[in-house]
Design a protein around this motif. Structure first.
Motif, PDB file in Angstrom:
ATOM      1  N   UNK A  20      -7.007   0.348   3.001  1.00 30.02           N
ATOM      2  CA  UNK A  20      -7.557   1.700   3.115  1.00 30.02           C
ATOM      3  C   UNK A  20      -6.649   2.599   3.944  1.00 30.02           C
ATOM      4  N   UNK A  21      -5.909   2.008   4.890  1.00 32.44           N
ATOM      5  CA  UNK A  21      -5.012   2.787   5.736  1.00 32.44           C
ATOM      6  C   UNK A  21      -3.688   3.112   5.063  1.00 32.44           C
ATOM      7  N   UNK A  22      -3.286   2.312   4.061  1.00 31.45           N
ATOM      8  CA  UNK A  22      -1.958   2.485   3.465  1.00 31.45           C
ATOM      9  C   UNK A  22      -1.976   2.985   2.023  1.00 31.45           C
ATOM     10  N   UNK A  23      -2.946   2.549   1.219  1.00 37.99           N
ATOM     11  CA  UNK A  23      -2.975   2.955  -0.194  1.00 37.99           C
ATOM     12  C   UNK A  23      -3.077   4.480  -0.374  1.00 37.99           C
ATOM     13  N   UNK A  24      -4.003   5.159   0.317  1.00 30.10           N
ATOM     14  CA  UNK A  24      -4.043   6.616   0.151  1.00 30.10           C
ATOM     15  C   UNK A  24      -2.758   7.297   0.606  1.00 30.10           C
TER      16      UNK A  24
ATOM     17  N   UNK B 182       0.800  -1.209   0.000  1.00 31.22           N
ATOM     18  CA  UNK B 182       0.000   0.000   0.000  1.00 31.22           C
ATOM     19  C   UNK B 182       0.837   1.265   0.000  1.00 31.22           C
ATOM     20  N   UNK B 183       1.923   1.272   0.752  1.00 29.84           N
ATOM     21  CA  UNK B 183       2.734   2.476   0.892  1.00 29.84           C
ATOM     22  C   UNK B 183       3.745   2.628  -0.234  1.00 29.84           C
ATOM     23  N   UNK B 184       4.698   1.701  -0.313  1.00 32.35           N
ATOM     24  CA  UNK B 184       5.840   1.873  -1.216  1.00 32.35           C
ATOM     25  C   UNK B 184       5.496   1.563  -2.666  1.00 32.35           C
ATOM     26  N   UNK B 185       4.786   0.454  -2.904  1.00 33.02           N
ATOM     27  CA  UNK B 185       4.479   0.089  -4.285  1.00 33.02           C
ATOM     28  C   UNK B 185       3.600   1.147  -4.945  1.00 33.02           C
ATOM     29  N   UNK B 186       2.587   1.622  -4.228  1.00 33.89           N
ATOM     30  CA  UNK B 186       1.720   2.659  -4.782  1.00 33.89           C
ATOM     31  C   UNK B 186       2.513   3.918  -5.108  1.00 33.89           C
TER      32      UNK B 186
END
Length: 279
Positions: free
Chosen positions: A150-154, A71-75
């Protein structure tokens, strides 16, 4: 097509492409092999105060870590690369193209995270013993994964909208890896100093790791956690709070980023990338 239909189709096409490209497949397999090798060498160590395998305790934590990293780095990395090669500008030029673009990225990142999860889960079950998933575990997994994304992707999208040079992502990656090391992924967090425990609990990585441990580990292992419980209510609350922060922050930053995209900006980034290759 509606933006949702176009986004779902776009995400599926990109996912199908990445799982059929040898270099992309290697980028999935190599980290999975490294982590499984780590679990293998930890299998005979024991969780302090118990007879349970430290490797078996670590494997579910790694599942949670990978969902957070996806969610964090790849996005963030996908967004930066698409800005550099002009993909984002082309999406901006289409009617409601940004909406379908972002939906496609959600599908892509979710699919990639699922592939990584399966690559680690299936062989991991043969490397360690003691893992099991009951009815409560399946129900926990049904809400944990969506809330975790939902907590990491945005937040990942917000990070990607700030930087326009892939090399600058290292400025964010290093703190994230530091938080992972402090979040009890590879060793029970109760063995860390109190201030470090408090810091780790402020971020999603710890709670995703804790949630995954509650799914796959026996309830007796909750004794080595903070407050000696799985803390599902706190897990849901903290992840939901981060989801709200990300959903408030990301649209504002993405709109500002999209407004600044232009042909000249893309050309400048492409020239900068070519100059790096030339060196």
């Amino acid at each position: 097509m509606t933006p949702i239909t176009a986004g779902l189709r776009r995400g599926w096409i990109e996912l199908r492409h990445t799982v059929t490209t040898p270099m992309d497949l290697w980028s999935y397999l190599f980290p999975a092999l490294l982590l499984l090798g780590t679990i293998f060498f930890m299998r005979d160590a024991q969780v302090p105060g118990t007879s349970f395998s430290l490797g078996a305790r670590t494997l579910p934590s790694v599942f949670g870590m990978n969902f957070a990293l996806g969610g964090l780095m790849t996005t963030a990395q996908l967004l930066i690369m698409d800005r550099e090669d002009g993909t984002l500008l082309r999406a901006k030029a289409l009617p409601r193209g940004m909406s379908s673009y972002l939906i496609g990225k959600v599908v892509l990142v979710g699919g990639m995270s699922l592939v990584v999860f399966l690559l680690q889960l299936v062989p991991g079950l043969f490397l360690v013993s003691g893992l099991h998933v009951g009815l409560t575990g399946w129900l926990t997994l049904l809400w944990l994964v969506p809330v975790g994304f939902a907590a990491t992707l945005p937040l990942g999208a917000a990070i990607g909208s700030i930087f326009d040079d892939p090399r600058n992502v290292a400025l964010v990656n290093l703190p994230i890896f530091g938080l992972i090391a402090a979040s009890g992924i590879f060793y029970p967090i109760t063995g860390f100093p109190g201030w470090l425990q408090g810091l780790a609990q402020a971020f999603p990585m710890y709670w995703l790791g804790l949630g995954m441990r509650s799914v796959f580990l026996p309830d007796s292992l909750a004794a080595v956690e903070i407050t000696h419980s799985w803390r599902h209510l706190e897990t849901f609350g903290v992840l939901t709070a981060w989801a709200i922060v990300g959903l408030l922050l990301a649209p504002m930053l993405l709109r500002r980023m999209a407004a600044r995209e232009s042909g000249s900006a893309v050309a400048a980034r492409r020239e900068r990338a070519l100059s790096r290759i030339g060196r």
